[in-house]
Design an enzyme around this catalytic site. Structure first.
Site, PDB file in Angstrom:
ATOM      1  N   GLY A 108     -39.373 -31.815  12.020  1.00  0.00           N
ATOM      2  CA  GLY A 108     -38.584 -32.810  12.144  1.00  0.00           C
ATOM      3  C   GLY A 108     -37.973 -33.454  11.046  1.00  0.00           C
ATOM      4  CG  HIS A 109     -39.260 -32.150   7.507  1.00  0.00           C
ATOM      5  ND1 HIS A 109     -40.461 -31.859   8.226  1.00  0.00           N
ATOM      6  CD2 HIS A 109     -39.270 -31.178   6.539  1.00  0.00           C
ATOM      7  CE1 HIS A 109     -41.107 -30.831   7.611  1.00  0.00           C
ATOM      8  NE2 HIS A 109     -40.345 -30.183   6.737  1.00  0.00           N
ATOM      9  CB  ALA A 110     -33.475 -31.163   6.165  1.00  0.00           C
ATOM     10  NE  ARG A 132     -36.977 -27.785   7.838  1.00  0.00           N
ATOM     11  CZ  ARG A 132     -37.146 -26.971   6.587  1.00  0.00           C
ATOM     12  NH1 ARG A 132     -38.498 -26.367   6.276  1.00  0.00           N
ATOM     13  NH2 ARG A 132     -36.290 -26.515   5.781  1.00  0.00           N
TER      14      ARG A 132
END
Length: 139
Positions: free
Chosen positions: A51-53, A98
């Site tokens: 839940g981040h990049a 992702r």
């Protein structure tokens, strides 16, 4: 890198042996020097990770055991990759969102990273990610 430049699946060397297989990551197996290693395990059914990049960090994910899906978003499109073989890893370039989901029981996700942990390298809000992909700074 594949034609979408979202990700690359890398087949790791697999040494067959009657006592069990062995895979190796060394030299130029992956396109960066490993500076951090961590792994996810005992992920409860229905839970999601990621839940981040990352702004600068590359990551390489391997399903050492079991399976899970990796949802990748580049700002204009989305793809889902299922990892379920310990000799195939997923290279995630910088600037790709992702989400990891659908973890099977007993799954283990190994992550090799190109840098040490730095909170400022994370984009944790999807709206901020969309602005980042458009070249807009949130200030």
């Amino acid at each position: 890198m594949n034609k979408a430049a979202f990700y690359e699946l890398i087949h790791l060397p697999k040494i067959h042996d009657t006592r069990g297989n062995l895979s190796v990551i060394e030299g130029d197996t992956i396109p960066f020097e490993i500076k951090r290693v961590y792994y996810l395990y005992d992920v409860p059914s229905g839970s999601e990770r990621g839940g981040h990049a990352h702004i600068e960090q590359l990551e390489f994910l391997i399903a050492l055991s079991g399976s899970f899906d990796v949802v990748l978003k580049n700002g204009t499109s989305e793809t889902i990759i299922t990892l379920n073989k310990p000799n195939i890893g997923l290279l995630i370039p910088i600037g790709i969102w992702r989400e990891l989901q659908n973890f099977s029981s007993g799954s283990v996700c190994l992550v090799l990273a190109s840098d040490v942990f730095a909170e400022e390298d994370y984009i944790r809000d999807f709206e901020d990610f969309e602005l980042f992909k458009k070249g807009i700074s949130k200030t």
